[in-house]
Design a protein around this motif. Structure first.
Motif, PDB file in Angstrom:
ATOM      1  N   GLY A   1      67.062  11.450  37.631  1.00 23.01           N
ATOM      2  CA  GLY A   1      67.348  11.975  36.301  1.00 23.01           C
ATOM      3  C   GLY A   1      68.531  11.255  35.685  1.00 23.01           C
ATOM      4  O   GLY A   1      68.556  10.986  34.480  1.00 23.01           O
ATOM      5  N   THR A   2      69.504  10.941  36.515  1.00 31.94           N
ATOM      6  CA  THR A   2      70.693  10.229  36.037  1.00 31.94           C
ATOM      7  C   THR A   2      70.318   8.843  35.502  1.00 31.94           C
ATOM      8  O   THR A   2      70.811   8.436  34.447  1.00 31.94           O
ATOM      9  CB  THR A   2      71.715  10.089  37.191  1.00 31.94           C
ATOM     10  OG1 THR A   2      71.977  11.396  37.708  1.00 31.94           O
ATOM     11  CG2 THR A   2      73.004   9.456  36.727  1.00 31.94           C
TER      12      THR A   2
ATOM     13  N   ASP B   1      68.637  16.800  27.739  1.00 32.02           N
ATOM     14  CA  ASP B   1      68.780  16.777  29.195  1.00 32.02           C
ATOM     15  C   ASP B   1      68.043  18.022  29.690  1.00 32.02           C
ATOM     16  O   ASP B   1      68.612  19.113  29.748  1.00 32.02           O
ATOM     17  CB  ASP B   1      70.254  16.781  29.610  1.00 32.02           C
ATOM     18  CG  ASP B   1      70.420  16.808  31.124  1.00 32.02           C
ATOM     19  OD1 ASP B   1      69.433  17.125  31.825  1.00 32.02           O
ATOM     20  OD2 ASP B   1      71.536  16.526  31.613  1.00 32.02           O
TER      21      ASP B   1
ATOM     22  N   HIS C   1      66.849  20.885  33.972  1.00 33.25           N
ATOM     23  CA  HIS C   1      66.612  22.253  34.454  1.00 33.25           C
ATOM     24  C   HIS C   1      65.310  22.832  33.907  1.00 33.25           C
ATOM     25  O   HIS C   1      64.940  23.930  34.293  1.00 33.25           O
ATOM     26  CB  HIS C   1      67.726  23.198  33.975  1.00 33.25           C
ATOM     27  CG  HIS C   1      69.069  22.899  34.532  1.00 33.25           C
ATOM     28  ND1 HIS C   1      70.172  23.690  34.267  1.00 33.25           N
ATOM     29  CD2 HIS C   1      69.523  21.912  35.338  1.00 33.25           C
ATOM     30  CE1 HIS C   1      71.233  23.198  34.874  1.00 33.25           C
ATOM     31  NE2 HIS C   1      70.871  22.112  35.525  1.00 33.25           N
TER      32      HIS C   1
ATOM     33  N   SER D   1      64.517  15.675  35.817  1.00 33.00           N
ATOM     34  CA  SER D   1      64.897  15.261  37.176  1.00 33.00           C
ATOM     35  C   SER D   1      63.924  15.875  38.171  1.00 33.00           C
ATOM     36  O   SER D   1      63.454  16.998  37.969  1.00 33.00           O
ATOM     37  CB  SER D   1      66.308  15.753  37.499  1.00 33.00           C
ATOM     38  OG  SER D   1      66.550  15.699  38.903  1.00 33.00           O
TER      39      SER D   1
ATOM     40  N   LYS E   1      64.992  21.107  41.655  1.00 28.80           N
ATOM     41  CA  LYS E   1      64.460  21.247  40.297  1.00 28.80           C
ATOM     42  C   LYS E   1      63.037  21.823  40.322  1.00 28.80           C
ATOM     43  O   LYS E   1      62.494  22.086  41.391  1.00 28.80           O
ATOM     44  CB  LYS E   1      64.520  19.898  39.567  1.00 28.80           C
ATOM     45  CG  LYS E   1      65.886  19.210  39.628  1.00 28.80           C
ATOM     46  CD  LYS E   1      66.991  19.981  38.878  1.00 28.80           C
ATOM     47  CE  LYS E   1      68.376  19.495  39.245  1.00 28.80           C
ATOM     48  NZ  LYS E   1      68.892  18.389  38.494  1.00 28.80           N
TER      49      LYS E   1
HETATM   50  C1  PLP Z   1      70.009  17.431  38.284  1.00 29.03           C
HETATM   51  C2  PLP Z   1      70.624  17.143  36.965  1.00 29.03           C
HETATM   52  C3  PLP Z   1      70.835  15.845  36.495  1.00 29.03           C
HETATM   53  C4  PLP Z   1      70.668  14.624  37.344  1.00 29.03           C
HETATM   54  O1  PLP Z   1      69.483  14.484  37.951  1.00 29.03           O
HETATM   55  P1  PLP Z   1      69.351  13.562  39.279  1.00 29.03           P
HETATM   56  O2  PLP Z   1      67.882  13.422  39.404  1.00 29.03           O
HETATM   57  O3  PLP Z   1      69.989  14.323  40.382  1.00 29.03           O
HETATM   58  O4  PLP Z   1      70.023  12.279  38.984  1.00 29.03           O
HETATM   59  C5  PLP Z   1      71.303  15.685  35.206  1.00 29.03           C
HETATM   60  N1  PLP Z   1      71.582  16.725  34.425  1.00 29.03           N
HETATM   61  C6  PLP Z   1      71.428  17.999  34.843  1.00 29.03           C
HETATM   62  C7  PLP Z   1      71.751  19.114  33.911  1.00 29.03           C
HETATM   63  C8  PLP Z   1      70.975  18.238  36.138  1.00 29.03           C
HETATM   64  O5  PLP Z   1      70.872  19.500  36.577  1.00 29.03           O
END
Ligand code: PLP
Length: 389
Positions: free
Chosen positions: A54-55, A157, A160, A183, A188
């Motif tokens: 997700g990042t 974003d 969640h 993500s 998740k």
């Molecule tokens: C989990 C999460 C991310 C990052 O996701 P990854 O897949 O762990 O890199 C970004 N923003 C929020 C709000 C998250 O909960």
């Protein structure tokens, strides 16, 4: 031990991954494309790009909107640090808009005020990163109106919020944003181990984002600068990364996606159980917009004022009983890294106030009835003892 979140893996998931292991391609190939297509079908977005996390998806989302040095990006302080870090990766500055104490999402009135001030001072952000905290959708219609008025991009974003809906559409449809990011981390809605996905209806942004995930390389001869017919030929046009999701991971994600609605129903049932069973303890909860359905990523409780001093004690007591609670989130601006960049305690009082009261209860599809009643019984006991202090 019972934690706040956990993956649910079926035999079908396992055989989907094993099938890829027995195939020709184990890095990105046809399964990743099938996963992308299935995510478009689920959310209604036109395009999607599978990413390594997700990042990574947030990073390329910012870059494909042109975020760079001299730009400003705003997000919510009540989020995971990744929501802010992605702007810093691009050399931009990050700033925050405080939350609403009922929805725990970005406050639209505070956003409006801050935009008015930024317009006058010529410090408008280039992008808003809107976080659907705990899986509960933000007031996207109002946010989109403001963003359009000031000519600002919107990234959701939605890490969640896979499976959540807003105004009859799935989060991820990008009806109110330029890009949405998911993500697939194990806590998740669905998991691919590590992984993420970028959704958009904008061809141009998607083409840029795909190149950025793949070293800045194109293999599309119609886009090349050189005239070269050789099949092995490729061109690098920008500085990109290796942010590809592998087919091994995509196979897991694709298989999990088939159970997504089931997972959300289970999460919803757990939330309903908690509301009913913990009714007399005086907790307050996140308010959901009437036009939205939550993905129930987190089940956060807000402790009453009298319980706040005992938050640590509640955590410790529950851990002794085998239940590891969590706290979402320590406001991003209070992290030492962000304090070193000039943020201070008191900058976003609502996020700080909420943080003092916040605890997350376990919520995930495989949580059994006996585990659930353990959580409820122990938490009730623990809080009732405190009432008599
Ligand atoms: C989990 C999460 C991310 C990052 O996701 P990854 O897949 O762990 O890199 C970004 N923003 C929020 C709000 C998250 O909960």
């Amino acid at each position: 031990m019972i934690y706040y979140g956990k993956q649910s893996i079926s035999e079908d998931d396992i055989s989907a991954v094993v099938d890829v292991l027995r195939s020709e391609l184990i890095t990105q190939g046809p399964v990743a494309y099938r996963f992308e297509k299935a995510m478009c079908d689920y959310t209604g977005a036109l395009h999607s790009i599978a990413c390594s996390s997700g990042t990574a998806a947030l990073h390329v989302a910012c870059l494909s909107l042109g975020v760079g040095a001299g730009d400003i990006v705003w997000t919510s302080p009540n989020s995971f640090v990744a929501s802010a870090n992605c702007a810093l990766y691009c050399g931009a500055e990050v700033d925050f808009v405080d939350i609403d104490l009922e929805t725990l999402n970005i406050s639209v009135p505070l956003l409006r005020e801050k935009l008015e001030r930024a317009y006058i001072n010529n410090t408008l952000p280039k992008v808003l990163i809107i976080v659907h905290f705990a899986g509960s959708p933000c007031d996207m219609a109002s946010i989109k109106l403001l963003a359009d008025h000031y000519n600002i991009f919107v990234i959701e974003d939605a890490c969640h919020a896979l499976g959540a809906s807003y105004r009859e559409e799935k989060v991820g449809s990008c009806q109110y944003s330029d890009i949405t990011v998911f993500s697939f981390h194990p806590v998740k809605s669905i998991t691919s181990g590590e992984g993420g996905m970028l959704m958009s209806n904008n061809d141009d942004m998607v083409r840029k984002a795909r190149m950025l995930c793949n070293q800045g390389i194109t293999r599309d001869s119609s886009r090349m600068l050189a005239k070269n017919e050789d099949e092995y030929f490729y061109e690098q046009h920008v500085l990109g990364f290796n942010y590809r999701l592998t087919d091994l991971q995509a196979a897991l994600g694709l298989s999990q996606l088939r159970r997504l609605d089931q997972f959300i129903e289970k999460r919803q049932a757990i939330a309903a159980y908690y509301y009913a069973q913990l009714n007399d303890l005086g907790f307050e909860y996140q308010q959901l917009l009437p036009e939205a359905q939550s993905a129930h990523h987190l089940h956060v409780i807000k402790l009453t004022e009298t319980h706040i001093p005992y938050k640590r004690k509640i955590y410790k007591e529950m851990k002794l009983k085998g239940v590891v609670l969590n706290c979402h989130y320590i406001p991003i601006h209070l992290q030492p890294f962000f304090k070193a960049r000039g943020f201070m305690e008191g900058d976003y009082p609502n996020a700080e106030k909420y943080y003092r009261r916040a605890l997350s209860l376990p919520i995930y599809p495989d949580l059994s009835e006996s585990e659930l009643s353990l959580v409820v019984n122990e938490l009730s006991k623990c809080v009732k003892v405190l009432k008599n202090i």
